[in-house]
Design a protein around this motif. Structure first.
Motif, PDB file in Angstrom:
ATOM      1  N   CYS B  91       3.819  -0.671   8.947  1.00 24.59           N
ATOM      2  CA  CYS B  91       3.692  -0.527   7.457  1.00 24.59           C
ATOM      3  C   CYS B  91       3.615   0.796   7.189  1.00 24.59           C
ATOM      4  O   CYS B  91       3.020   1.947   7.667  1.00 24.59           O
ATOM      5  CB  CYS B  91       2.207  -0.966   7.146  1.00 24.59           C
ATOM      6  SG  CYS B  91       1.848  -0.932   5.544  1.00 24.59           S
ATOM      7  N   CYS B  94       0.513   2.653   4.568  1.00 24.86           N
ATOM      8  CA  CYS B  94      -0.922   3.103   5.158  1.00 24.86           C
ATOM      9  C   CYS B  94      -0.776   3.673   6.475  1.00 24.86           C
ATOM     10  O   CYS B  94      -1.528   4.000   7.332  1.00 24.86           O
ATOM     11  CB  CYS B  94      -1.528   1.927   5.119  1.00 24.86           C
ATOM     12  SG  CYS B  94      -1.097   0.670   6.382  1.00 24.86           S
ATOM     13  N   CYS B 100      -3.887  -1.314   3.857  1.00 26.12           N
ATOM     14  CA  CYS B 100      -3.412  -1.416   2.744  1.00 26.12           C
ATOM     15  C   CYS B 100      -3.086  -2.607   2.034  1.00 26.12           C
ATOM     16  O   CYS B 100      -3.237  -3.872   2.822  1.00 26.12           O
ATOM     17  CB  CYS B 100      -2.262  -0.381   2.349  1.00 26.12           C
ATOM     18  SG  CYS B 100      -0.647  -1.288   3.088  1.00 26.12           S
ATOM     19  N   CYS B 103      -0.476  -4.942   4.182  1.00 24.47           N
ATOM     20  CA  CYS B 103      -0.325  -5.264   5.315  1.00 24.47           C
ATOM     21  C   CYS B 103      -1.603  -5.948   5.877  1.00 24.47           C
ATOM     22  O   CYS B 103      -2.019  -6.163   6.869  1.00 24.47           O
ATOM     23  CB  CYS B 103      -0.031  -4.194   6.507  1.00 24.47           C
ATOM     24  SG  CYS B 103      -1.215  -2.973   6.528  1.00 24.47           S
TER      25      CYS B 103
HETATM   26 ZN   LIG Z   1      -0.321  -0.979   5.548  1.00 18.88          ZN
END
Ligand SMILES: [Zn+2]
Lengths: 122, 233
Positions: B91, B94, B100, B103
């Motif tokens: 991801c 983040c 975040c 995810c």
């Molecule tokens: Zn994330």
């Protein structure tokens, strides 16, 4: 939950088509035998190894096809292919992957149509 | 290179049974390697969402923190969103922190027992930040989990008077290969099914007694005998 089963097929189809994104597959020709080679597929196991092997067996020009998981802690498989002079390991491998890919696309469509049919009955 | 013979197959699928938590289907015109690959994918490679990180604020229950974290991880969550969700490890939003909106899903749990009656803390006490990702409600699945008097979800821990549990949990996308808690299936199996053809001509040469003994020879009662025509089928 029913969607989830369809999703299993989708995910399966995706995971096979990924195999051709070569960064995960490396090719090494045999130094002694012509028309023999090994394909190393990273981050795959028996799931892919066995269907690729069986698909290669369907090809009449394939003299040998086998796969191995070198070590349980190493997340990769090695597929070894030996063909006649009418074909080549690369050709046979690509053919097998493409045929499998299409078979699974068909399977996914067939399953979704069947789910629609069965759900419609109620 | 092109024009090479294609060895592609066109498998046939027929669903025999389809329930919310159970499916049985026939797969024809392919081989066991495909069936087995499908089985393995369903068990270990189909992504789902499960609690993966737990921050415990207060825990005065009899179970230790990691025991509770483990139990939380095993609670099945509705995972329709899993396919559109990102794996925390790749991801960008983040930096693989896994906190975040793309995810992860955050859960909160606060429970305190204030009277003499034992308090059951269950999956229904988990509050999700995303209404699409919640503990699976088995009460209407028609699978025998229902009508357990007051259906209160999956028990996480029991609290006695004065004990308290307060935590924050992060659920993430994952696959069964990484941890069985992400496996969407309880079991997946496949088997070959025998196709039995009766040689009618030879069957007709048998006496009723002999036919009956043929029917009785099957331990699972696959054959029957028609009382009028005396035909075995
Ligand atoms: Zn994330």
């Amino acid at each position: 939950m029913k969607d989830h089963l369809a999703l299993c097929f989708l995910h399966f189809a995706n995971s096979v088509s990924l195999k051709n994104n070569n960064s995960r597959v490396s090719y090494e020709r045999d130094t002694k035998i012509i028309n023999a080679a090994s394909f190393t597929i990273e981050r795959e196991d028996h799931t892919i190894g066995n269907i690729v092997r069986m698909q290669l067996h369907r090809d009449g020009n394939v003299l040998f096809a086998g796969y191995k998981l070198p070590h349980p802690l190493q997340y990769k498989i090695i597929v070894r292919v030996h063909t006649t002079s009418q074909s080549s390991p690369m050709q046979a491998y690509n053919q097998a992957i493409n045929d499998l890919d299409k078979e699974l696309d068909h399977l996914k469509a067939a399953f979704e149509a069947e789910v629609a049919r069965v759900s419609g009955e109620y | 290179m092109e024009g090479a013979a294609s060895y592609q197959r066109f498998p046939k699928v027929k669903i025999r049974e389809l329930k919310d938590d159970y499916a049985k289907f026939e797969l024809r015109e392919t081989d066991a390697s495909v069936a087995n690959a499908l089985r393995r994918v369903m068990i270990a490679e189909v992504p789902t969402i499960a609690i993966d990180l737990v921050e415990i604020e207060v825990n005065s229950s009899v179970l230790n923190d990691e025991f509770i974290a483990h139990r939380l991880g095993l609670i099945p969550l509705t995972s329709e969103r899993a396919m559109s969700m990102r794996f925390s490890r790749d991801c960008d939003a983040c930096d693989g922190d896994g906190q975040c909106e793309f995810c992860s899903v955050e859960f909160h749990l606060r429970a305190k027992c204030i009277n003499d009656q034992t308090l059951d803390v269950t999956s229904k006490d988990l509050y999700s930040s995303d209404h699409t990702v919640v503990p699976v409600d088995f009460s209407d699945s028609g699978s025998g989990f229902e009508n357990n008097e007051d259906q209160r979800g999956i028990t996480i821990v029991k609290l006695r008077k004065g004990q308290e549990l307060r935590l924050r949990a992060i659920a993430r996308k994952g696959i069964g290969k990484d941890h069985a808690k992400w496996s969407p299936a309880a079991t997946v199996t496949f088997m070959y099914e025998p196709e039995i053809h009766i040689n009618e001509e030879m069957m007709e040469t048998l006496s009723l007694e002999e036919k009956t003994s043929v029917v009785d020879s099957s331990p699972t009662k696959v054959f029957g005998i028609n009382p009028h025509t005396q035909q075995v089928g």
